[in-house]
Design a protein around this motif. Structure first.
Motif, PDB file in Angstrom:
ATOM      1  N   ALA A 187      29.349 -21.728   1.663  1.00 42.11           N
ATOM      2  CA  ALA A 187      28.464 -21.971   0.521  1.00 42.11           C
ATOM      3  C   ALA A 187      29.266 -22.419  -0.694  1.00 42.11           C
ATOM      4  CB  ALA A 187      27.667 -20.711   0.194  1.00 42.11           C
ATOM      5  N   ALA A 188      30.401 -21.797  -0.934  1.00 38.79           N
ATOM      6  CA  ALA A 188      31.239 -22.173  -2.077  1.00 38.79           C
ATOM      7  C   ALA A 188      31.780 -23.584  -1.907  1.00 38.79           C
ATOM      8  CB  ALA A 188      32.383 -21.174  -2.242  1.00 38.79           C
ATOM      9  N   VAL A 189      32.234 -23.913  -0.706  1.00 39.01           N
ATOM     10  CA  VAL A 189      32.761 -25.263  -0.455  1.00 39.01           C
ATOM     11  C   VAL A 189      31.667 -26.306  -0.650  1.00 39.01           C
ATOM     12  CG1 VAL A 189      33.665 -26.786   1.353  1.00 39.01           C
ATOM     13  CG2 VAL A 189      34.651 -24.519   1.034  1.00 39.01           C
ATOM     14  N   LEU A 190      30.469 -26.026  -0.140  1.00 38.46           N
ATOM     15  CA  LEU A 190      29.360 -26.963  -0.316  1.00 38.46           C
ATOM     16  C   LEU A 190      28.997 -27.142  -1.787  1.00 38.46           C
ATOM     17  CD1 LEU A 190      27.040 -25.995   2.675  1.00 38.46           C
ATOM     18  CD2 LEU A 190      28.463 -28.039   2.439  1.00 38.46           C
ATOM     19  N   MET A 191      29.009 -26.056  -2.543  1.00 40.01           N
ATOM     20  CA  MET A 191      28.715 -26.156  -3.977  1.00 40.01           C
ATOM     21  C   MET A 191      29.763 -26.993  -4.691  1.00 40.01           C
ATOM     22  SD  MET A 191      25.844 -24.836  -4.612  1.00 40.01           S
ATOM     23  CE  MET A 191      25.919 -24.878  -6.374  1.00 40.01           C
TER      24      MET A 191
END
Length: 122
Positions: free
Chosen positions: A44-48
């Motif tokens: 989720a952090a990488v996608l954000m």
């Protein structure tokens, strides 16, 4: 006070205030009990980060909205050498991570914390 000393003191203050707040909110001795790294959180952090980078890149190419800010940073940082910029990068990393990941993330969650972190860096 010169610019490098000001930046150093600013990020040390951010780091210190974040640590003290974490200790107060978590109890002393400080242990990051609420934060557990998970693959889902990491993804989720990488996608954000990817979304924020793509969005900010598109905004800066399609508009002149950020040109004044770009000029301010260029004028502010032009006096620094390589090692001064490296020092600033290291200090800002510690300060921002303590603030966002240590203090805000346990309460705001990884999604909102990552979004705020990314928006701060546009």
């Amino acid at each position: 006070m010169n610019k490098l000393k000001f930046i150093t003191l600013f990020y040390l203050a951010v780091f210190t205030v974040s640590l003290v707040a974490m200790m107060i909110l978590s109890g002393v001795p400080f242990v990051m009990q609420r934060y557990q790294a998970t693959w889902a959180g990491f993804v989720a952090a990488v996608l954000m980060v990817i979304l924020v980078v793509i969005g900010s890149s598109a905004l800066t190419r399609k508009t002149t909205l950020f040109n004044p800010l770009k000029e301010i940073f260029q004028n502010f940082l032009e006096d620094f050498g390589f090692f001064s910029l490296l020092w600033i990068a290291i200090l800002s990393g510690f300060g921002e991570e303590a603030l966002f990941r240590g203090l805000i993330q346990p309460y705001g969650g990884i999604l909102w914390t990552s979004l705020g972190f990314g928006l701060l860096h546009i």
